[in-house]
Design an enzyme around this catalytic site. Structure first.
Site, PDB file in Angstrom:
ATOM      1  N   ALA A 160      22.795  13.162  31.007  1.00 45.74           N
ATOM      2  CA  ALA A 160      21.895  12.085  31.410  1.00 45.74           C
ATOM      3  C   ALA A 160      20.464  12.345  30.952  1.00 45.74           C
ATOM      4  O   ALA A 160      19.794  11.450  30.432  1.00 45.74           O
ATOM      5  CB  ALA A 160      21.941  11.897  32.928  1.00 45.74           C
TER       6      ALA A 160
ATOM      7  N   ASN B 210      25.331  21.272  34.173  1.00 42.36           N
ATOM      8  CA  ASN B 210      26.769  21.120  34.358  1.00 42.36           C
ATOM      9  C   ASN B 210      27.445  20.535  33.136  1.00 42.36           C
ATOM     10  O   ASN B 210      28.600  20.840  32.828  1.00 42.36           O
ATOM     11  CB  ASN B 210      27.055  20.179  35.535  1.00 42.36           C
ATOM     12  CG  ASN B 210      27.202  20.920  36.833  1.00 42.36           C
ATOM     13  OD1 ASN B 210      27.366  22.127  36.861  1.00 42.36           O
ATOM     14  ND2 ASN B 210      27.133  20.181  37.922  1.00 42.36           N
TER      15      ASN B 210
ATOM     16  N   ARG C 109      41.940  11.691  41.112  1.00 43.45           N
ATOM     17  CA  ARG C 109      41.583  13.014  41.631  1.00 43.45           C
ATOM     18  C   ARG C 109      41.688  13.118  43.148  1.00 43.45           C
ATOM     19  O   ARG C 109      42.172  14.119  43.674  1.00 43.45           O
ATOM     20  CB  ARG C 109      40.171  13.375  41.165  1.00 43.45           C
ATOM     21  CG  ARG C 109      40.107  13.663  39.686  1.00 43.45           C
ATOM     22  CD  ARG C 109      38.693  13.770  39.182  1.00 43.45           C
ATOM     23  NE  ARG C 109      38.679  14.238  37.802  1.00 43.45           N
ATOM     24  CZ  ARG C 109      37.593  14.295  37.058  1.00 43.45           C
ATOM     25  NH1 ARG C 109      36.429  13.921  37.552  1.00 43.45           N
ATOM     26  NH2 ARG C 109      37.652  14.737  35.814  1.00 43.45           N
TER      27      ARG C 109
ATOM     28  N   GLU D  51      24.516  11.900  37.818  1.00 48.01           N
ATOM     29  CA  GLU D  51      24.996  12.366  39.111  1.00 48.01           C
ATOM     30  C   GLU D  51      23.895  12.474  40.152  1.00 48.01           C
ATOM     31  O   GLU D  51      24.178  12.618  41.345  1.00 48.01           O
ATOM     32  CB  GLU D  51      25.700  13.723  38.956  1.00 48.01           C
ATOM     33  CG  GLU D  51      26.559  14.101  40.145  1.00 48.01           C
ATOM     34  CD  GLU D  51      27.223  15.458  40.002  1.00 48.01           C
ATOM     35  OE1 GLU D  51      27.860  15.907  40.974  1.00 48.01           O
ATOM     36  OE2 GLU D  51      27.106  16.073  38.918  1.00 48.01           O
TER      37      GLU D  51
END
Length: 506
Positions: free
Chosen positions: A52, A80, A332, A470
């Site tokens: 991002a 990450n 998930r 995120e």
């Protein structure tokens, strides 16, 4: 003035969890923006250097927004993103079209995300990202990112094969290239710069208080400087899944047996700082686990790559009774919830196993590496598998026999799994243990469609403050669909640059 209430300041500092009891200097709240002696000035400051942040910085530069500075608190670029699995969901991608899949579309992807979001997703946000998916793909291609030739797979929760993967199966293939291109085009990057506080003028951010030469996790290292932001601050600092105190506060139900896939710096201090200045948080308790985790390795690891084979070509079995217990290709949350029900009588994890045919994957990097690192094992028979993992042999044989009968019929009567990639199971096998790991925070700062951060009192955008990736919340809803995090970060980096340019012209 620094318009933070003292109790919020102390709460933000104390919740860092394992890093420090309080944030140095930031708790004073005595400085006024008009009295700050600025050490530096830039037009745009980007906080964070993952997908991002890198996309935002590069696209802001290309929009002609002036000087762009990226601040990264850790000692390396990428966050990450650099250690993720390198998956990217792109409807109508060239590999997909070459495979003859002509009936996919951005709207088809959104339909799948609505299902995984469980009614709590922001459909308009998902739709705009899906509509810009090919732009994100082209951004990568233009930067020199290489994707695996001919590789386009249907991953969990998707109704079409639309997930491509980077050449080496890591997000670093993307972060490295975006960083290199950004540097060539004039983006400035700074490592070991920790954001201590925002400098505000009412609900407008005017700059940042930054600890320069910070060495994680020691907040006493380095020195404080002030950097003015003429046009905007973009928050792209990621989630908070490594902040154990905050994680437990928002979701006490998270099992302490769960490891975390994220980099050590995923601690969310900037989210707390933004909240203390009035930024509106949403869905903070929505924290996703990755069902492909292995208890036999720490962190993100390589189990994701191995189990991308296992869940398509093999089956998962409860070691206590030798039976299948889930749809291995579900999303998930569905899979993680099913896996975590596998418990010994004392409540401890009874780690299930996933196994698939060894001979179908001889020489595969994922398999070779997993066996080498002992997160997977080769077994020559069901008898050896049962003995090694203490599984009831008779039931294990029955489970495999029943499954093999279902393969040619392409029907899974037990769990409704899609069977298009299923093969008859034949020894020898590759087997690994599984247990979910905390992976992704669906919660964070609420933004509008243009990535403008909303204020908790006015519910209107805070001037010059933006957030992407995120660091934001409310987009995915109940759970994020696999292979869409990279898509979100890259597309919102494009969109936020367009938004800032538009805001500057308004």
């Amino acid at each position: 003035m620094h318009d933070r209430r003292s109790f919020l300041k102390l709460g933000a500092g104390a919740a860092v969890g394992g890093i420090a009891a309080a944030l140095p200097s930031a708790a004073s709240a005595t400085e006024c923006a008009s009295n700050i002696k600025w050490d530096e000035t830039r037009d745009i400051i980007v906080v964070g250097s993952g997908f991002a942040g890198l996309s935002s910085a590069l696209n802001a530069k290309r929009q002609g927004l002036g000087s762009i500075l990226v601040l990264e608190k850790m000692q390396v670029i990428g966050g990450n993103s650099a250690i993720n699995g390198g998956w990217l969901a792109i409807p109508k991608n060239p590999i997909q079209l070459a495979q003859g899949i002509q009936d996919d579309s951005p709207e088809e992807l959104v339909k799948d995300q609505i299902i995984s979001g469980r009614g709590m997703q922001n459909t308009d946000m998902l739709r705009q990202m899906a509509n810009r998916a090919l732009d994100a793909y082209q951004l990568c291609i233009d930067a020199g990112v290489k994707f695996r030739e001919g590789f386009n797979q249907q991953v969990g929760g998707h109704n079409k094969a639309r997930a491509i993967r980077t050449q080496h199966g890591v997000g670093g293939d993307i972060t490295t290239k975006l960083y290199e291109v950004g540097k060539k085009e004039g983006v400035e990057y700074r490592l070991q710069h920790y954001v201590e506080d925002f400098i505000m003028d009412g609900q407008q951010i005017v700059g940042l208080k930054v600890r320069q030469n910070y060495r994680f996790p020691d907040l006493k290292t380095g020195k404080t400087i002030y950097i003015k932001a003429n046009k905007a601050v973009i928050l792209a600092h990621g989630g908070f899944s490594r902040n154990l105190v905050l994680r437990e506060l928002v979701d006490p139900a998270l099992d302490k047996t769960l490891d975390c896939t994220n980099a050590l710096g995923a601690t969310g201090e900037v989210t707390l700082t933004a909240m203390a200045h009035g930024a509106f948080p949403v869905h903070m308790s929505f924290i996703q686990t990755g069902h492909w985790g292995s208890p036999d390795e720490g962190g993100f690891g390589w189990s994701n790559a191995l189990l991308s084979i296992g869940f398509h070509k093999g089956i998962s079995v409860n070691v206590l009774d030798g039976k299948r217990f889930m749809n291995e290709r579900a999303d998930r949350k569905t899979c993680s919830d099913a896996i975590m029900k596998n418990r010994n009588p004392d409540g401890s994890p009874a780690y299930p196993v996933v196994f698939f045919n060894h001979d179908d994957h001889v020489g595969a990097e994922e398999v070779t590496r997993a066996v080498r690192d002992q997160i997977a094992w080769k077994v020559d028979s069901l008898e050896q598998l049962a003995k090694q993992f203490n599984i009831p042999l008779a039931q294990l044989k029955q489970t495999v026999a029943e499954y093999n009968k279902q393969v040619p019929q392409r029907i899974d009567p037990l769990f409704g799994r899609m069977m298009d990639t299923a093969v008859e199971l034949k020894a020898p096998f590759i087997v690994s243990r599984i247990w979910p790991k905390v992976h992704y925070c669906m919660g964070g700062l609420k933004t509008d469609l243009g990535a403008r951060v909303l204020h908790s009192q006015t519910l209107a955008p805070m001037k010059n403050l933006y957030a992407v990736g995120e660091a934001t919340g409310g987009t995915h809803g109940g759970t994020r669909l696999s292979s869409t995090a990279c898509l979100e970060c890259l597309t919102m980096g494009i969109i936020v640059a367009e938004t800032i340019k538009s805001d500057m012209q308004a």
